[in-house]
Design an enzyme around this catalytic site. Structure first.
Site, PDB file in Angstrom:
ATOM      1  N   GLU A  30      -8.299   4.028  11.896  1.00 12.38           N
ATOM      2  CA  GLU A  30      -7.223   3.733  12.853  1.00 12.38           C
ATOM      3  C   GLU A  30      -6.948   4.949  13.710  1.00 12.38           C
ATOM      4  O   GLU A  30      -7.733   5.891  13.755  1.00 12.38           O
ATOM      5  CB  GLU A  30      -5.968   3.295  12.091  1.00 12.38           C
TER       6      GLU A  30
ATOM      7  N   ASP B  96      -9.876   2.999   5.753  1.00 11.39           N
ATOM      8  CA  ASP B  96      -8.742   2.963   6.674  1.00 11.39           C
ATOM      9  C   ASP B  96      -9.174   3.692   7.943  1.00 11.39           C
ATOM     10  O   ASP B  96      -9.248   4.919   7.970  1.00 11.39           O
ATOM     11  CB  ASP B  96      -7.539   3.648   6.017  1.00 11.39           C
TER      12      ASP B  96
ATOM     13  N   ASP C  41       0.855  -1.177   0.000  1.00 12.03           N
ATOM     14  CA  ASP C  41       0.000   0.000   0.000  1.00 12.03           C
ATOM     15  C   ASP C  41       0.896   1.233   0.000  1.00 12.03           C
ATOM     16  O   ASP C  41       1.953   1.248   0.636  1.00 12.03           O
ATOM     17  CB  ASP C  41      -0.959   0.004   1.190  1.00 12.03           C
TER      18      ASP C  41
END
Length: 280
Positions: A170, A168, A79
Site C-alpha cells: 500500500e 501488505d 488486524d
C-alpha cells in the site's frame, strides 16, 4: 483455497456517516529546494501498519454502529500491530471477532515487538489467526522480504488455526507513494515476493491493498487474481470497485475505528470458509 461469493451492491444499511481528514501529507520525500518539508511528517521505521494510508488517500465513510454483527453470513476479524500493544483477546472474542491477522515484519529490518502476545493470545482464545508483512519495495527485494517474513512469524502449518501469510502492499508512509518503482517494477517486486512465499510455505499469499493504490502503482495489473486471495481496504458502506483481476474479495477491511481494538474486517463467508482458507 479462494473464497468465491458475490459481492453485494449495498452493505451496512443505515450506517452513520463520519468525516475525517488527516493533515499529514505522505505523497513523497521532501524536494531538494525544501529538504526539511517532510521531516516531521515521516514516521519512524517499523511503525507502519495495515491501512496506514487509507484514511488520507481514500477517506473514511460510514462505520457500522456496534460493528461486528453488521453482515449476516460474514465473519468478523481484526488486524493488529505493535501500536496496539497487549491486546485483550478475550474481549474481542466475546464481541464476535473470530479471526485475526497480526503484523509480523516490515522490510528486512523490523519485527513486531508485541508479536508473541498478539499471535499466541489470539490463538489461545480460539481464534483462527495469521500474520502479515508490511512491504517496503524500496529497501530490499521481494524475495528477501518473503524470506524475512517466513523466518520471523510468517510461516504456515495445516493445523486448521493458521491462515496463509499476507503481503501488505500500500501507500509508502516513509516516502514516495510507489516506493520509487515504475508500475512494471512494482508488479515484478510483488511477483518475486508471492513466488518466494509459496516456495517456502506451499501457500499463495493473500494480497492486501486498496484499489486506488493498486491502479496508481501497478497500472491496475490483473495477473494475481487467479492465485492470490484479495484483502481490499475501503472505509465505506460499500466495498466499491476491486483491483483488476479479482472478481471477488476474500476479506474487506471496512474501518479503522471499530468498537474494539484494531482495524475491523469482514471475511466473505461464514466461519467454515475461514477454516477452509486456513486449511488450504
Amino acid at each position: 483455497m479462494r473464497v468465491h461469493r458475490s459481492v453485494p451492491t449495498t452493505l451496512l444499511a443505515g450506517l452513520a456517516a463520519t468525516a475525517l481528514a488527516l493533515p499529514l501529507a505522505l505523497a513523497g520525500p521532501a524536494s531538494a529546494a525544501d529538504p526539511g518539508a517532510r521531516a516531521s511528517a515521516v514516521p519512524a521505521r517499523g511503525t507502519a501498519h495495515m491501512g496506514m494510508g487509507v484514511l488520507e488517500h481514500d477517506g473514511r465513510g460510514p462505520v457500522a454502529p456496534g460493528g461486528v454483527s453488521a453482515l449476516a453470513g460474514w465473519t468478523e476479524g481484526v488486524d493488529v500491530a505493535s501500536h496496539q500493544g497487549n491486546v485483550a483477546w478475550s474481549t474481542l472474542w466475546n464481541s464476535g471477532v473470530k479471526w485475526a491477522y497480526v503484523k509480523a515484519t516490515e522490510g528486512t529490518y523490523y519485527k513486531n515487538t508485541y508479536f508473541n502476545q498478539q499471535y499466541t493470545g489470539s490463538y489461545n482464545v480460539g481464534m483462527i489467526r495469521g500474520t502479515y508483512h508490511f512491504a517496503t519495495p524500496d529497501t530490499t527485494t521481494g524475495t528477501a522480504q518473503a524470506d524475512y517474513f517466513v523466518n520471523n512469524g510468517g510461516g504456515w502449518s495445516k493445523d486448521g488455526k493458521t491462515l496463509p501469510g499476507v503481503l501488505d502492499i500500500e501507500w509508502n508512509p516513509y516516502g514516495a507513494t510507489c516506493y520509487g518503482k515504475t508500475q512494471a517494477g512494482m508488479v515484478a517486486w510483488i511477483r518475486d515476493f508471492v513466488t518466494r512465499y509459496k516456495a517456502r510455505t506451499g501457500r499463495d499469499a493473500v494480497i492486501y491493498t486498496a484499489t486506488s493504490w493498486w491502479k496508481q502503482c501497478t497500472g491496475n495489473y490483473s495477473g494475481f487474481g487467479t492465485t492470490n486471495p484479495l484483502w481490499v481496504a475501503r472505509y465505506a458502506s460499500e466495498v466499491g470497485e476491486l483491483p483488476a483481476g479479482w472478481p471477488y474479495y476474500t476479506i474487506w477491511q471496512y474501518t479503522s475505528s471499530g468498537p474494539t481494538v484494531g482495524d475491523h474486517n469482514h471475511f466473505n463467508g461464514d466461519l467454515s470458509r475461514v477454516q477452509a482458507l486456513a486449511n488450504g
